[in-house]
Structure formats: C-alpha cells, structure tokens
Enzyme design. Structure first.
Site: not given
Ligand code: AP5
Length: 216
Positions: A13, A88, A127, A161, A172
């Site tokens: 994402k 979410r 990552r 991270r 997660r």
């Molecule tokens: P990346 O682009 O980093 O993936 P992502 O989907 O953004 O993954 P996240 O882990 O950041 O998502 P998340 O939703 O768990 O975390 P968030 O920060 O929102 O890609 C991942 C890896 O793959 C990278 O190394 C990249 O290079 C590689 N890659 C990408 N595309 C590729 C491809 N096509 N081919 C090969 N490799 C590829 O949330 C974190 C925490 O914050 C949550 O657990 C929660 O505690 C809190 N939080 C955030 N938002 C909320 C909310 N709305 N409500 C409550 N808690 C929240």
C-alpha cells in the site's frame, strides 16, 4: 479523487501510494506514517499509539479518527486524497462517511490490493524503511538499496520496523482478517470497490491500479 487503499500488511500500500499520489496529484495520507511521526517526536499521541502498534493491534478509534480527520482537513487535501491504512474497521468507515457527508463529499473508489499471505510475509520480512521519508521504501531482495542501510533517494538511514517481527506480523494479519476485511463488503455494497492483484513488479501494479481507477 478521494480514494481508500486497502490490503493486508505488506501488500504494498505504501509503495503504491507514493506513485499513485504523484500520478493523481493528491496527497498520500497514511495513518501508520502519522503515528510513526508522532512516536519519533515523542508526542502524547505517539506514546499512546506505540503500545498498540508494538502489539500489532489497532490504535483506539477515538485517537485515530480525530487524527485522520485533522489531516484530511488540511488545505492540500481540499481537492482529494489517497487514504492508506484508514479506515481499518467498520466504525472508522462509518466515521469517514460522516466526515465526508458533512462537507457534501464522497469517496470515488476503494482500491483493494490482493496478495497471497506467503508473499506478504516475504515482503514484510525484507522491508527496509527510510527514517527521513517514510515514502522511501526498500526491500532487501526485491528492491535493494545501492548501499546497504542507506536510502538511494535521500541518503537517510534505512531501518526495520519494530512491528515487523514475525510474532507481531501474525497478529497484524489476524487483526486485518477480523477487523479490516469487513470494510471491503461495506464498500462493495456502495459499489466502490475495485480489486487488483498486487503481484508482479511495482510498476506493473501501479499500471494496473491506474487502469482500475480509469486513469491509464
Ligand atoms: P509496503 O508498501 O511497505 O506495504 P504496506 O501494505 O504499506 O504494508 P504496511 O505493513 O505498512 O501496512 P500496514 O497496514 O500493516 O501498516 P501501517 O503502517 O498502516 O511494502 C512492503 C514491502 O514489500 C516493502 O519492502 C516493499 O519494498 C515490498 N514491495 C512492495 N510492492 C512490491 C512488489 N510489487 N513486489 C515486490 N516487493 C514489493 O500500520 C501500522 C500500525 O499502525 C497498525 O498495525 C496499527 O497498530 C496502527 N494503525 C495504522 N492505521 C490505523 C488505523 N486506521 N486504526 C488503528 N490503528 C492503525
């Protein structure tokens, strides 16, 4: 355009949002990045969020919704935004509807990134994130930086991270299935969901996403 990006942790994402936001000329709003910025600045909001993030759980809605609302109401988001990681759960989705409705606005699309779980686990394990700019995302195998530990784009330090440990990732994913997946049906009922495969090269996924949004 007002778009919500949805998909499991590690689906790509954040990676896609950086390109899509640029192509569509709208700001990328990531609640995860907003929480991480608060944590690194040591704010009370960051201190509260950190305990939930460490455990792989959702930060409580009363903290999250207000923070997301404030960000969406900044001037740069007046003509659209790409939401990544918000909403979410169903309560957040309903709150977002209310926030938009109050200004007579609505979402244009919910882009659902589909990736098998074994691929997600590999993506998260490798990552590497940039400390200076969270939109600079690398992968030890799929997208390695030229110099280990250093961001190609800005020279910032790359790090893993805290919530990317195997145990927290499992939690997660569990939270994604139980709390976040139901919002896909919620938005399907509104006719907003476009689902694409997020497998393949980053550029191929971006092209698929732009086509699905009718912007190719
Ligand atoms: P990346 O682009 O980093 O993936 P992502 O989907 O953004 O993954 P996240 O882990 O950041 O998502 P998340 O939703 O768990 O975390 P968030 O920060 O929102 O890609 C991942 C890896 O793959 C990278 O190394 C990249 O290079 C590689 N890659 C990408 N595309 C590729 C491809 N096509 N081919 C090969 N490799 C590829 O949330 C974190 C925490 O914050 C949550 O657990 C929660 O505690 C809190 N939080 C955030 N938002 C909320 C909310 N709305 N409500 C409550 N808690 C929240």
């Amino acid at each position: 355009m007002r778009i919500v990006l949805v998909g499991p942790p590690g689906a790509g994402k954040g990676t896609q949002a950086a390109y899509l936001a640029k192509n569509l000329a709208i700001p990328h709003i990531s609640t995860g990045d907003l929480f991480r910025a608060n944590i690194s600045q040591g704010t009370p909001l960051g201190q509260k969020a950190q305990e939930y993030m460490r455990a792989g759980q959702l930060v409580p809605d009363e903290v999250t919704i207000g923070m997301a609302k404030d960000r969406m109401q900044q001037p740069d988001a007046a003509h659209g935004f790409l939401l990544d990681g918000f909403p979410r759960n169903l309560a957040q989705a309903e709150a977002l509807d209310g926030i938009l409705k109050a200004d007579d606005l609505k979402l244009d699309a919910v882009l659902d990134l589909e990736v098998p779980e074994d691929e997600v686990v590999k993506r998260i394990a490798g990552r590497r994130m940039c400390r200076k700019d969270s939109s600079h995302i690398f992968h030890a195998i799929y997208n390695p930086p030229k110099t280990e530990g250093v961001c190609d784009t800005c020279g910032g330090e790359l790090y893993q991270r805290e919530d990317d440990s195997e145990e927290t990732v499992r939690k997660r994913l569990e939270v994604y299935h139980s709390e976040t997946e139901p919002i896909i049906d919620y938005y399907k009922a509104q006719g907003l969901v476009v689902t694409i495969s997020a497998l393949g090269k980053v550029v191929e996924v971006t092209q698929r996403a732009m086509a699905a949004l009718g912007r190719d």
